[in-house]
Scaffold this motif. Structure first.
Motif, PDB file in Angstrom:
ATOM      1  N   MET A  54      -8.107  -1.379 -12.682  1.00  0.00           N
ATOM      2  CA  MET A  54      -8.122  -1.149 -11.235  1.00  0.00           C
ATOM      3  C   MET A  54      -6.694  -0.933 -10.750  1.00  0.00           C
ATOM      4  SD  MET A  54      -9.696  -3.642  -8.434  1.00  0.00           S
ATOM      5  CE  MET A  54      -8.601  -5.004  -8.464  1.00  0.00           C
ATOM      6  N   SER A  55      -6.487   0.115 -10.081  1.00  0.00           N
ATOM      7  CA  SER A  55      -5.133   0.395  -9.602  1.00  0.00           C
ATOM      8  C   SER A  55      -4.840  -0.410  -8.340  1.00  0.00           C
ATOM      9  CB  SER A  55      -5.001   1.901  -9.314  1.00  0.00           C
ATOM     10  OG  SER A  55      -4.054   2.104  -8.304  1.00  0.00           O
ATOM     11  N   ALA A  56      -3.564  -0.679  -8.175  1.00  0.00           N
ATOM     12  CA  ALA A  56      -3.169  -1.559  -7.086  1.00  0.00           C
ATOM     13  C   ALA A  56      -3.579  -1.007  -5.735  1.00  0.00           C
ATOM     14  CB  ALA A  56      -1.672  -1.780  -7.130  1.00  0.00           C
ATOM     15  N   LYS A  57      -3.450   0.316  -5.574  1.00  0.00           N
ATOM     16  CA  LYS A  57      -3.698   0.844  -4.233  1.00  0.00           C
ATOM     17  C   LYS A  57      -5.183   0.796  -3.888  1.00  0.00           C
ATOM     18  CE  LYS A  57      -3.411   5.536  -5.964  1.00  0.00           C
ATOM     19  NZ  LYS A  57      -2.579   6.688  -6.093  1.00  0.00           N
ATOM     20  N   HIS A  58      -6.004   0.598  -4.938  1.00  0.00           N
ATOM     21  CA  HIS A  58      -7.432   0.466  -4.655  1.00  0.00           C
ATOM     22  C   HIS A  58      -7.868  -0.984  -4.518  1.00  0.00           C
ATOM     23  CE1 HIS A  58      -7.355   4.544  -6.674  1.00  0.00           C
ATOM     24  NE2 HIS A  58      -7.637   4.766  -5.389  1.00  0.00           N
ATOM     25  N   ASP A  59      -6.906  -1.871  -4.567  1.00  0.00           N
ATOM     26  CA  ASP A  59      -7.230  -3.290  -4.457  1.00  0.00           C
ATOM     27  C   ASP A  59      -7.736  -3.565  -3.047  1.00  0.00           C
ATOM     28  OD1 ASP A  59      -7.328  -5.982  -4.257  1.00  0.00           O
ATOM     29  OD2 ASP A  59      -5.294  -6.342  -4.993  1.00  0.00           O
ATOM     30  N   PRO A  60      -9.026  -3.884  -2.862  1.00  0.00           N
ATOM     31  CA  PRO A  60      -9.582  -3.983  -1.508  1.00  0.00           C
ATOM     32  C   PRO A  60      -9.018  -5.160  -0.729  1.00  0.00           C
ATOM     33  CG  PRO A  60     -11.189  -4.702  -3.143  1.00  0.00           C
ATOM     34  CD  PRO A  60     -10.017  -4.191  -3.906  1.00  0.00           C
TER      35      PRO A  60
ATOM     36  N   ARG B  80      -6.017  -6.156  -0.624  1.00  0.00           N
ATOM     37  CA  ARG B  80      -4.603  -6.030  -0.323  1.00  0.00           C
ATOM     38  C   ARG B  80      -4.397  -5.740   1.162  1.00  0.00           C
ATOM     39  NH1 ARG B  80      -0.850  -1.389  -2.229  1.00  0.00           N
ATOM     40  NH2 ARG B  80       1.155  -2.241  -1.539  1.00  0.00           N
ATOM     41  N   GLN B  81      -3.528  -6.534   1.801  1.00  0.00           N
ATOM     42  CA  GLN B  81      -3.228  -6.345   3.209  1.00  0.00           C
ATOM     43  C   GLN B  81      -2.014  -5.435   3.339  1.00  0.00           C
ATOM     44  OE1 GLN B  81      -5.127  -7.863   5.677  1.00  0.00           O
ATOM     45  NE2 GLN B  81      -6.398  -8.430   3.920  1.00  0.00           N
ATOM     46  N   PRO B  82      -1.891  -4.754   4.483  1.00  0.00           N
ATOM     47  CA  PRO B  82      -0.669  -3.968   4.703  1.00  0.00           C
ATOM     48  C   PRO B  82       0.542  -4.905   4.637  1.00  0.00           C
ATOM     49  CG  PRO B  82      -2.295  -3.549   6.412  1.00  0.00           C
ATOM     50  CD  PRO B  82      -2.818  -4.691   5.603  1.00  0.00           C
ATOM     51  N   GLY B  83       1.575  -4.485   3.951  1.00  0.00           N
ATOM     52  CA  GLY B  83       2.768  -5.327   3.835  1.00  0.00           C
ATOM     53  C   GLY B  83       2.743  -6.189   2.599  1.00  0.00           C
ATOM     54  N   ASP B  84       1.575  -6.394   1.987  1.00  0.00           N
ATOM     55  CA  ASP B  84       1.555  -7.151   0.733  1.00  0.00           C
ATOM     56  C   ASP B  84       2.239  -6.336  -0.349  1.00  0.00           C
ATOM     57  OD1 ASP B  84       0.266  -9.220   1.786  1.00  0.00           O
ATOM     58  OD2 ASP B  84      -1.646  -8.944   0.738  1.00  0.00           O
ATOM     59  N   PRO B  85       2.908  -7.030  -1.257  1.00  0.00           N
ATOM     60  CA  PRO B  85       3.499  -6.274  -2.362  1.00  0.00           C
ATOM     61  C   PRO B  85       2.392  -5.681  -3.224  1.00  0.00           C
ATOM     62  CG  PRO B  85       4.389  -8.500  -2.237  1.00  0.00           C
ATOM     63  CD  PRO B  85       3.212  -8.451  -1.322  1.00  0.00           C
ATOM     64  N   GLU B  86       2.761  -4.618  -3.902  1.00  0.00           N
ATOM     65  CA  GLU B  86       1.847  -4.007  -4.853  1.00  0.00           C
ATOM     66  C   GLU B  86       1.469  -5.036  -5.924  1.00  0.00           C
ATOM     67  OE1 GLU B  86       2.118   0.150  -7.402  1.00  0.00           O
ATOM     68  OE2 GLU B  86       3.861  -1.140  -7.201  1.00  0.00           O
ATOM     69  N   THR B  87       0.257  -4.966  -6.442  1.00  0.00           N
ATOM     70  CA  THR B  87      -0.101  -5.872  -7.535  1.00  0.00           C
ATOM     71  C   THR B  87      -0.216  -5.073  -8.818  1.00  0.00           C
ATOM     72  OG1 THR B  87      -2.479  -5.594  -7.351  1.00  0.00           O
ATOM     73  CG2 THR B  87      -1.449  -7.245  -5.923  1.00  0.00           C
TER      74      THR B  87
ATOM     75  N   GLU C 239      -1.564 -10.790  -9.746  1.00  0.00           N
ATOM     76  CA  GLU C 239      -0.156 -10.740 -10.138  1.00  0.00           C
ATOM     77  C   GLU C 239       0.551  -9.663  -9.341  1.00  0.00           C
ATOM     78  OE1 GLU C 239       2.486 -10.322 -14.227  1.00  0.00           O
ATOM     79  OE2 GLU C 239       0.448  -9.591 -14.176  1.00  0.00           O
ATOM     80  N   PHE C 240       1.601 -10.061  -8.588  1.00  0.00           N
ATOM     81  CA  PHE C 240       2.380  -9.069  -7.854  1.00  0.00           C
ATOM     82  C   PHE C 240       3.138  -8.187  -8.823  1.00  0.00           C
ATOM     83  CE2 PHE C 240       2.953 -11.853  -3.837  1.00  0.00           C
ATOM     84  CZ  PHE C 240       1.721 -11.416  -3.372  1.00  0.00           C
ATOM     85  N   ASN C 241       3.307  -6.951  -8.440  1.00  0.00           N
ATOM     86  CA  ASN C 241       4.161  -6.071  -9.233  1.00  0.00           C
ATOM     87  C   ASN C 241       5.477  -5.885  -8.494  1.00  0.00           C
ATOM     88  OD1 ASN C 241       5.191  -4.226 -11.034  1.00  0.00           O
ATOM     89  ND2 ASN C 241       4.206  -2.477 -10.029  1.00  0.00           N
ATOM     90  N   ASN C 242       6.521  -6.523  -8.978  1.00  0.00           N
ATOM     91  CA  ASN C 242       7.862  -6.299  -8.445  1.00  0.00           C
ATOM     92  C   ASN C 242       8.645  -5.544  -9.508  1.00  0.00           C
ATOM     93  OD1 ASN C 242       7.931  -7.629  -5.845  1.00  0.00           O
ATOM     94  ND2 ASN C 242       7.549  -9.503  -7.013  1.00  0.00           N
ATOM     95  N   PRO C 243       8.580  -4.222  -9.463  1.00  0.00           N
ATOM     96  CA  PRO C 243       9.168  -3.468 -10.570  1.00  0.00           C
ATOM     97  C   PRO C 243      10.672  -3.683 -10.678  1.00  0.00           C
ATOM     98  CG  PRO C 243       8.446  -1.992  -8.819  1.00  0.00           C
ATOM     99  CD  PRO C 243       8.006  -3.360  -8.426  1.00  0.00           C
TER     100      PRO C 243
END
Lengths: 476, 291
Positions: free
Chosen positions: B1-7, B9-16, B26-30
């Motif tokens: 499941m891609s992060a942007k499809h994570d239902p 996820r709130q606006p402003g949340d880091p990518e997972t 798990e947050f994705n902090n590249p």
């Protein structure tokens, strides 16, 4: 675990360039002042002179590694007094803890060299390439003559600042005017040029290009600070209970439900770290205060109260939400943790000051010769040998009278000298081999160990110090 | 499941990263890409380094590296540099009268340091690292005030240069004590032992010692002196003091008289430079007993 990844997330992201906009306001003014003061201290200090007489260097602040001396105005530190430096470092650490627990990341925001030099480099960038929008355009456009000229000019100025920074550093370690002359005439030691080159390169790179990346990825302090801060720490934050829901269209329908934030983006545009303070407390925020200035400017324009973004304590949120006044700053600042840091900090400081005033300008240490423990002489007496180190921490030559604390069994002789007088050059250490002899049959000659005290007294000033050791006899 | 499809996820949340275990995402902090490039740069650096410097182990030795660097050569160069620096000082030592060395503070400091190094390398094997000698083997203590062959710096220098009872050097000083076991009766030796104990103020048999006095004058006084005061010209030890080369016990004295002793010191003229001999002479002279 959910369904397998079809689009693996990116593990590496390119740096997003940051183009901080110019801002005016009280914090910006304070930062200009602090920047000027700190840069002046850094560049000017090695050039201050301090008369210490004919023998010692006349540089007010000098780390003389070759001769193992540290000079700070009227204070001279010898290597065996290095605990002063250790104490100052402990005070610096505790001071940092104190300020961080009371006022958040004030070190990062106002005093850290990385912040100060980056601020200076951004200022230069703005003078040469223009403000935020012009710089963004320049970044996005292709290379042409103008862009090349602007870039080269900027880099040249950065390089000059970096060179001055690296150059100033080496002056702390040698006589500044002499070293300056040598550097310019290409006669300085290669170590000086290497040091200048390395510090020039790091300043140029860290201030010009790495900037916020140093704070976010290279510096351990932002991570440690989380342990220093708590809800009572005064730090910079966005009052989301006042600002949200944010919205641009003030004349639109339903605008009366919106908060004070008009989502103008000023706080983001001025941020040197490229973050949005409205996302809450975050590791990348160095609390430089520029978003406060930017937001206050906007609040003044739209006629709303100031400090939508401002210094606040997180523990006040409930009170502020309820429209009550926050606790006073002093109630936040005075809490057990800051009081403990203050007490520790002051304790170390008082200890150092007392030690500084109590220390003598004469110091004795003794190394007994332990191989052999004793020497039997022809007449049956027992002799012990010692190396006495006499440190004359005074800038004049002094003569010392070396004696034993009264012990009828023991007599003292000095290698290579008639009598018991030793003359030590100004600001120097002298190693004198001394012999202590116990006549045959005396208690000291027969006892395994006899405590022994050796005194050195300045013939002129009567200052005297002692050192304790033992005399090894030959048990029968 | 891609992060942007994570239902969730709130606006402003880091990518997972899209990973989720029991509702924990798990947050994705590249990492910044430059971090990766620095990693590659260190690999390239390491490869270049192994080409420039000794690195890869082969069958008999490591690859030497194209720069030709070796730690041995670096040490040799360092030693040579110090020797060059010391050379003027060594020359000054040779040019200065022995007795004048200690009057020159700078030269004396150099002589004592250099002498201490020479002593550790060439003398400590017998005389001990602390120069206190080894009584069981008859290696003299160099720190005390008793000298077999003289304690002035000139005589110490002479002893070091040519050695003692050293057959390879015709200039070495020489003396030999007879083995009295072949010349005297056992009782006579016993009375001599007691007499030597008497003159060195140790417990003794008074009657035997009295009998030994005459024997001492006849057999020993020619070298050791009438009162046992010794004779440095012959290397004959002083017997009426508290210092013993081989020990002052009855057994040790008896052994010395019966079988004699034969302490040998090699000549250092061929092993050390004149300047080094002078340095070590100055060092020994300033160990506390120099005359």
């Amino acid at each position: 675990m959910t369904a397998p990844d079809t689009h693996p997330p990116r593990l590496y992201a390119p740096r997003e360039p940051v183009f901080p906009r110019r801002v005016k306001g009280s914090f910006r003014t304070m930062k200009w002042g602090l920047m000027a003061a700190m840069l002046a201290i850094y560049y000017v200090t090695p050039w201050l002179r301090w008369d210490r007489g004919p023998v010692l260097p006349d540089q007010a602040v000098l780390v003389d590694l070759a001769n193992r001396r540290f000079y700070f105005f009227m204070i001279e530190i010898w290597p065996h007094e290095f605990y002063f430096v250790a104490g100052l470092l402990i005070m610096a650490g505790l001071g940092l803890f104190l300020f961080t627990s009371a006022l958040g990341r004030v070190w990062c925001g106002y005093a850290c060299p990385q912040t100060v030099w980056t601020d200076l480099f951004i200022t230069v960038e703005r003078w040469i390439e223009g403000d935020r929008n012009a710089r963004v355009r320049l970044w996005n456009q292709g290379w042409d003559a103008r862009k090349a000229r602007l870039r080269l000019t900027k880099w040249a100025v950065w390089l000059l600042i970096a060179l001055a920074t690296g150059g100033a550093w080496v002056f702390y370690f040698a006589d500044a005017p002499t070293l300056m002359r040598e550097l310019v005439t290409l006669q300085a030691h290669p170590v000086a040029y290497t040091t200048v080159a390395i510090l020039t390169a790091t300043t140029f790179f860290f201030g010009g290009f790495a900037r916020e990346q140093i704070c976010i990825y290279a510096c351990p302090w932002p991570r440690i600070q989380a342990a220093m801060m708590d809800e009572d720490t005064i730090t910079i934050g966005y009052r989301d209970w006042r600002g949200e829901p944010r919205g641009k269209h003030r004349k639109a329908e339903g605008a009366e439900r919106l908060g004070d934030c008009i989502d103008c983006g000023a706080c983001v545009a001025v941020c040197p770290m490229g973050i949005d303070i409205r996302n809450g407390q975050q590791l990348a925020c160095i609390t430089c205060g520029l978003c406060i200035d930017a937001c206050n400017e906007v609040m003044d324009k739209i006629g709303k109260p100031r400090d939508l973004i401002g210094y606040l304590a997180l523990s006040d949120e409930a009170a502020e939400r309820a429209g009550k006044p926050p606790k006073s700053v002093w109630k936040h600042v005075f809490r057990p943790r800051t009081i403990l840091y203050t007490v520790l900090w002051a304790g170390v400081g008082i200890g150092l000051v007392v030690a500084l005033f109590l220390r003598s300008d004469l110091d004795l240490t003794i190394s007994p010769i332990r191989n052999p423990l004793y020497v039997t002489l022809s007449d049956g007496s027992i002799r012990n040998d010692y190396d006495l180190r006499i440190r004359n921490m005074n800038n004049s030559e002094r003569t010392f009278f070396v004696t034993l604390e009264r012990n009828p069994s023991l007599t003292l002789t000095l290698e290579g000298r008639q009598g018991q007088l030793v003359t030590v050059a100004p600001d120097a250490m002298l190693i004198q081999r001394i012999y202590v002899t116990a006549a045959a049959g005396t208690p000291a000659a027969r006892a395994e160990r006899t405590p022994l005290r050796i005194w050195a007294s300045d013939v002129a000033s009567r200052t005297r110090v002692s050192v304790d050791t033992v005399f090894n006899g030959r048990p029968q | 499941m891609s992060a942007k499809h994570d239902p969730s996820r709130q606006p402003g949340d880091p990518e997972t990263t899209g990973h989720e275990w029991d509702g924990i995402r798990e947050f994705n902090n590249p990492l910044p890409a430059w971090w990766l490039w620095i990693f590659y740069a260190t690999i390239v650096w390491a490869l270049i380094y192994t080409i420039l410097y000794p690195a890869w182990p082969m069958l008999t030795r490591a690859t030497p590296g194209v720069l030709g660097y070796s730690t041995r050569a670096a040490v040799a160069a360092e030693i040579e540099r110090f020797e060059r620096t010391n050379e003027p000082w060594f020359q000054r030592l040779v040019d200065t009268e022995l007795a004048e060395i200690e009057a020159d503070p700078d030269l004396n400091r150099f002589a004592r340091s250099a002498g201490a190094a020479v002593f550790r390398a060439h003398c400590s094997q017998c005389h001990g690292a602390g120069a206190a000698g080894v009584q069981a083997s008859g290696f003299p203590n160099l720190r005390d005030d008793d000298w077999l062959w003289g304690g002035t710096i000139e005589e110490i220098h002479l002893t070091i240069t040519h050695g003692i009872r050293n057959e390879t050097d015709p200039d070495a000083r020489w003396s030999q004590m007879p083995a009295f076991g072949e010349l005297l009766e056992r009782e006579e030796i016993e009375s001599l032992v007691q007499y030597v104990r008497r003159i060195s103020a140790q417990p003794h048999d008074a009657a035997l010692a009295e009998a030994g006095a005459e024997l001492f004058l006849e057999n020993c006084a020619s070298c050791h002196g009438e009162d046992g005061e010794g004779n440095q010209a012959l290397g004959a030890p002083t017997l009426n003091d508290a210092i013993w080369l081989y020990g002052g016990s009855e057994e040790a004295i008896r052994h010395t008289i019966t079988y004699s002793r034969w302490g040998v010191m090699p000549a250092f003229a061929a092993r050390l430079r004149e300047a080094e001999i002078r340095a070590v002479a100055a060092y020994v002279h300033q160990l506390g007993g120099g005359q």
